[in-house]
Design a protein around this motif. Structure first.
Motif, PDB file in Angstrom:
ATOM      1  N   VAL A 273       0.843  -1.200   0.000  1.00 41.27           N
ATOM      2  CA  VAL A 273       0.000   0.000   0.000  1.00 41.27           C
ATOM      3  C   VAL A 273       0.873   1.242   0.000  1.00 41.27           C
ATOM      4  N   ARG A 274       1.874   1.260   0.851  1.00 45.03           N
ATOM      5  CA  ARG A 274       2.757   2.437   0.921  1.00 45.03           C
ATOM      6  C   ARG A 274       3.487   2.658  -0.394  1.00 45.03           C
ATOM      7  N   TYR A 275       3.901   1.590  -1.037  1.00 44.90           N
ATOM      8  CA  TYR A 275       4.569   1.710  -2.339  1.00 44.90           C
ATOM      9  C   TYR A 275       3.601   2.259  -3.390  1.00 44.90           C
ATOM     10  N   ALA A 276       2.378   1.755  -3.373  1.00 41.76           N
ATOM     11  CA  ALA A 276       1.410   2.079  -4.424  1.00 41.76           C
ATOM     12  C   ALA A 276       0.791   3.464  -4.280  1.00 41.76           C
ATOM     13  N   LEU A 277       0.758   4.003  -3.072  1.00 40.91           N
ATOM     14  CA  LEU A 277       0.136   5.313  -2.869  1.00 40.91           C
ATOM     15  C   LEU A 277       0.811   6.369  -3.744  1.00 40.91           C
ATOM     16  N   GLY A 278       0.010   7.047  -4.538  1.00 38.18           N
ATOM     17  CA  GLY A 278       0.502   8.126  -5.382  1.00 38.18           C
ATOM     18  C   GLY A 278       1.005   7.690  -6.740  1.00 38.18           C
ATOM     19  N   ARG A 279       1.159   6.398  -6.940  1.00 39.10           N
ATOM     20  CA  ARG A 279       1.593   5.918  -8.257  1.00 39.10           C
ATOM     21  C   ARG A 279       0.428   6.044  -9.229  1.00 39.10           C
ATOM     22  N   MET A 280       0.747   6.363 -10.450  1.00 45.11           N
ATOM     23  CA  MET A 280      -0.304   6.531 -11.461  1.00 45.11           C
ATOM     24  C   MET A 280      -0.196   5.417 -12.486  1.00 45.11           C
ATOM     25  N   THR A 281      -0.281   4.187 -11.977  1.00 41.26           N
ATOM     26  CA  THR A 281      -0.207   3.002 -12.824  1.00 41.26           C
ATOM     27  C   THR A 281      -1.245   1.996 -12.354  1.00 41.26           C
ATOM     28  N   TYR A 282      -1.228   0.834 -12.967  1.00 36.31           N
ATOM     29  CA  TYR A 282      -2.141  -0.246 -12.603  1.00 36.31           C
ATOM     30  C   TYR A 282      -2.008  -0.651 -11.137  1.00 36.31           C
ATOM     31  N   VAL A 283      -0.868  -0.364 -10.506  1.00 37.27           N
ATOM     32  CA  VAL A 283      -0.621  -0.802  -9.132  1.00 37.27           C
ATOM     33  C   VAL A 283      -1.617  -0.155  -8.157  1.00 37.27           C
ATOM     34  N   SER A 284      -2.128   1.026  -8.483  1.00 37.25           N
ATOM     35  CA  SER A 284      -3.128   1.679  -7.630  1.00 37.25           C
ATOM     36  C   SER A 284      -4.431   0.899  -7.589  1.00 37.25           C
ATOM     37  N   PHE A 285      -4.636   0.076  -8.570  1.00 35.81           N
ATOM     38  CA  PHE A 285      -5.835  -0.758  -8.628  1.00 35.81           C
ATOM     39  C   PHE A 285      -5.532  -2.182  -8.171  1.00 35.81           C
ATOM     40  N   SER A 286      -4.386  -2.714  -8.570  1.00 33.58           N
ATOM     41  CA  SER A 286      -4.093  -4.125  -8.299  1.00 33.58           C
ATOM     42  C   SER A 286      -3.745  -4.406  -6.842  1.00 33.58           C
ATOM     43  N   VAL A 287      -3.050  -3.494  -6.170  1.00 29.44           N
ATOM     44  CA  VAL A 287      -2.705  -3.717  -4.759  1.00 29.44           C
ATOM     45  C   VAL A 287      -3.970  -3.790  -3.899  1.00 29.44           C
ATOM     46  N   PRO A 288      -4.854  -2.795  -3.952  1.00 24.30           N
ATOM     47  CA  PRO A 288      -6.080  -2.919  -3.152  1.00 24.30           C
ATOM     48  C   PRO A 288      -6.904  -4.168  -3.496  1.00 24.30           C
ATOM     49  N   ASN A 289      -6.991  -4.499  -4.780  1.00 24.57           N
ATOM     50  CA  ASN A 289      -7.768  -5.679  -5.164  1.00 24.57           C
ATOM     51  C   ASN A 289      -7.178  -6.962  -4.599  1.00 24.57           C
ATOM     52  N   ALA A 290      -5.865  -7.085  -4.612  1.00 23.62           N
ATOM     53  CA  ALA A 290      -5.218  -8.280  -4.058  1.00 23.62           C
ATOM     54  C   ALA A 290      -5.454  -8.365  -2.557  1.00 23.62           C
ATOM     55  N   ILE A 291      -5.368  -7.245  -1.881  1.00 21.54           N
ATOM     56  CA  ILE A 291      -5.590  -7.233  -0.431  1.00 21.54           C
ATOM     57  C   ILE A 291      -7.033  -7.616  -0.111  1.00 21.54           C
ATOM     58  N   MET A 292      -7.979  -7.090  -0.887  1.00 27.75           N
ATOM     59  CA  MET A 292      -9.382  -7.451  -0.655  1.00 27.75           C
ATOM     60  C   MET A 292      -9.611  -8.939  -0.900  1.00 27.75           C
ATOM     61  N   LYS A 293      -8.959  -9.475  -1.904  1.00 32.35           N
ATOM     62  CA  LYS A 293      -9.116 -10.891  -2.228  1.00 32.35           C
ATOM     63  C   LYS A 293      -8.597 -11.794  -1.109  1.00 32.35           C
ATOM     64  N   TYR A 294      -7.516 -11.377  -0.462  1.00 29.55           N
ATOM     65  CA  TYR A 294      -6.892 -12.182   0.585  1.00 29.55           C
ATOM     66  C   TYR A 294      -7.081 -11.548   1.964  1.00 29.55           C
ATOM     67  N   LYS A 295      -8.233 -10.933   2.170  1.00 31.62           N
ATOM     68  CA  LYS A 295      -8.485 -10.167   3.394  1.00 31.62           C
ATOM     69  C   LYS A 295      -8.324 -10.986   4.672  1.00 31.62           C
ATOM     70  N   TRP A 296      -8.586 -12.262   4.624  1.00 31.68           N
ATOM     71  CA  TRP A 296      -8.488 -13.084   5.841  1.00 31.68           C
ATOM     72  C   TRP A 296      -7.036 -13.320   6.244  1.00 31.68           C
ATOM     73  N   SER A 297      -6.108 -12.976   5.387  1.00 32.48           N
ATOM     74  CA  SER A 297      -4.686 -13.092   5.710  1.00 32.48           C
ATOM     75  C   SER A 297      -4.125 -11.796   6.285  1.00 32.48           C
ATOM     76  N   VAL A 298      -4.975 -10.784   6.403  1.00 30.26           N
ATOM     77  CA  VAL A 298      -4.545  -9.469   6.881  1.00 30.26           C
ATOM     78  C   VAL A 298      -5.153  -9.227   8.261  1.00 30.26           C
ATOM     79  N   THR A 299      -4.326  -8.818   9.201  1.00 29.28           N
ATOM     80  CA  THR A 299      -4.826  -8.537  10.545  1.00 29.28           C
ATOM     81  C   THR A 299      -5.602  -7.232  10.567  1.00 29.28           C
TER      82      THR A 299
END
Length: 92
Positions: A13-39
């Motif tokens: 998330v910290r890496y992706a913040l402010g980037r103007m590429t696909y990473v602004s979309f893909s990082v949040p989506n991956a985290i949402m997909k694996y939400k049970w692995s995140v405290t």
């Protein structure tokens, strides 16, 4: 395992913040997909990081990136509320 993934997710998330590429979309989506692995604590940190970035910079990236981050921010808020109401995950 959850602590390792949570740390990786926070770094992404910290890496992706402010980037103007696909990473602004893909990082949040991956985290949402694996939400049970995140405290819940990690979600609180991500929420803080997103809000601090927006406070300093006004918006996060281009309009489409900013919208993606706003959606992720709202999703995190909902996820934290669900976890706190259901008490289904540790808050470590």
């Amino acid at each position: 395992m959850n602590d390792d993934f949570s740390e990786l997710a926070m770094c992404a998330v910290r890496y992706a913040l402010g980037r103007m590429t696909y990473v602004s979309f893909s990082v949040p989506n991956a985290i949402m997909k694996y939400k049970w692995s995140v405290t819940t604590k990690a979600f609180h940190v991500m929420l803080r990081d997103i809000r601090e970035y927006r406070e300093v910079h006004g918006k996060i990236g281009m309009d489409c990136d900013n919208e993606s981050w706003r959606n992720f921010e709202q999703w995190i808020e909902q996820e934290i509320k669900l976890r706190e109401n259901n008490n289904t995950t540790k808050v470590s």
